[in-house]
Scaffold this active site. Structure first.
Site, mmCIF file in Angstrom:
data_model
loop_
_atom_site.group_PDB
_atom_site.id
_atom_site.type_symbol
_atom_site.label_atom_id
_atom_site.label_comp_id
_atom_site.label_asym_id
_atom_site.label_seq_id
_atom_site.Cartn_x
_atom_site.Cartn_y
_atom_site.Cartn_z
ATOM 1 N N ARG A 1 0.863 -1.175 0.000
ATOM 2 C CA ARG A 1 0.000 0.000 0.000
ATOM 3 C C ARG A 1 0.905 1.232 0.000
ATOM 4 N NH1 ARG A 1 -3.525 -2.929 -1.319
ATOM 5 N NH2 ARG A 1 -5.601 -3.236 -0.431
ATOM 6 N N GLU B 1 -4.492 7.646 -4.462
ATOM 7 C CA GLU B 1 -4.795 6.937 -5.704
ATOM 8 C C GLU B 1 -6.126 7.430 -6.266
ATOM 9 O OE1 GLU B 1 -4.543 2.670 -5.170
ATOM 10 O OE2 GLU B 1 -2.496 2.784 -4.471
ATOM 11 N N HIS C 1 -2.208 0.414 -9.646
ATOM 12 C CA HIS C 1 -2.732 -0.578 -8.696
ATOM 13 C C HIS C 1 -3.303 -1.777 -9.445
ATOM 14 C CE1 HIS C 1 -4.455 -0.931 -4.382
ATOM 15 N NE2 HIS C 1 -4.227 -2.116 -4.893
#
Ligand code: 8YV
Length: 326
Positions: free
Chosen positions: A238, A267, A286
């Site tokens: 993360r 994000e 991601h």
């Protein structure tokens, strides 16, 4: 009477049919949009189950859903969920821990290789007509085979990375986790060590830890300063595990060879982020588990978990067993 399910992530037709056969499904648009959030708030008071991902679910949202029994997340990470609030409300939380392991480890190695061999940067050179002759030292990458792989976090994904490094690339494997895992040492010739030793000795440092209060900011300026200037950092965990400003500083000032980043503190990553202007950074949006096969398998797991909970059966992938009243 059919239970009410709110779906905030699209399902394939077969999975939608499976869900609709047993429940009344309300599909809403992306809940991070204003419309989606408004539709979600309208549906919550009647919802018995939620299925989706990438939405923070905490006390205020759970308080709007007095009939909620289960949230089935299409993810392995559960950092977006206030599990203590789930327990207070007696709401089950499920995730999809197994089906994405290999795909996410593949993503980790894709980023490791792409960063080491400057694939994205040099593909751009070809694409923009700047390949005028034999590649020279200015474009050389760095070898991966035989180099030392350091893995921070030795769960399922960490072990899949170790497998790839050991058997695929002949890499000595170091790892840091809460405790040593003799089976990992034996299977992959790996060695458990303190974080500072791993950062000092590894040529590639791969982050696979879950985001928790303990791992937030785990890799800061000091930790980055321990790494070899020739080392590469890969983050498939993360974004907030890494102090992004410190990483940018290390990359800009030659204290780190490069970084392969699939996750970011914000994000989507801000379009003006310095990370996007550095040739020694390979950024991906991601995509850890983002293959057709794996995302379908994850969604299928989430549907199974949701239906089991609504049938008052114990779901397979229960994150908060303490909330189970079976
Ligand atoms: C995606 C992930 O965020 O599983 C996780 O924790 O980070 C990724 O797989 C997730 O699958 C969103 O659907």
């Amino acid at each position: 009477m059919k239970k009410n399910v709110v779906l905030y992530k699209a399902l394939s037709a077969p999975l939608m049919a499976k869900l609709a056969a047993e429940t009344d499904v309300t599909s809403i648009p992306d809940p991070t949009s204003a419309e989606g959030l408004a539709r979600l708030r309208d549906a919550l008071p009647h919802a018995h189950g939620l299925l989706g991902a990438s939405l923070r679910i905490d006390e205020p949202l759970l308080a709007l859903a007095p009939q909620l029994q289960v949230v089935a997340s299409v993810s392995v990470g559960v950092d977006k969920y206030d599990v203590a609030a789930f327990d207070r409300h007696g709401v089950l939380l499920t995730n999809t821990p197994d089906v994405l392991t290999e795909t996410t480890a593949d993503t980790g190695f894709a980023l490791l290789m792409a960063t080491a061999r400057r694939v994205v940067e040099l593909a751009g050179l070809v694409r923009h007509g700047q390949w005028h002759g034999s590649i020279g030292p200015a474009q050389f990458g760095t070898d991966v085979h035989g180099k030392t792989l350091g893995i921070v976090g030795m769960g399922r994904i960490g072990q899949a990375l170790a497998q790839r490094g050991h058997f695929g690339f002949g890499m000595p494997v170091l790892y840091h986790s809460h405790r040593a895992k003799p089976s990992v040492d034996e299977r992959f010739g790996a060695r458990h060590c303190a974080l500072h030793a791993l950062l000092r000795d590894a040529d590639f440092v791969c982050l696979t830890v879950p985001l928790t209060a303990e791992t937030k900011g785990l890799i800061g300026a000091h930790e980055l300063s321990l790494m070899k200037p020739s080392a590469i950092l890969v983050n498939i965990a993360r974004g907030p595990v890494v102090d992004e400003a410190a990483l940018i500083d290390a990359l800009q000032n030659g204290r780190l060879r490069g970084a392969g980043l699939d996750v970011f503190s914000q994000e989507p990553v801000a379009t003006d982020s310095p990370l996007l202007r550095l040739d020694n950074v390979v950024p991906t949006p991601h995509i850890g588990s983002a293959t057709q096969e794996t995302r379908e398998a994850m969604a299928a797991c989430a549907v199974e978990n949701l239906l089991a909970a609504l049938r008052a059966e114990r779901p397979k992938d229960l994150v908060n067993p303490q909330a189970w009243r079976g």
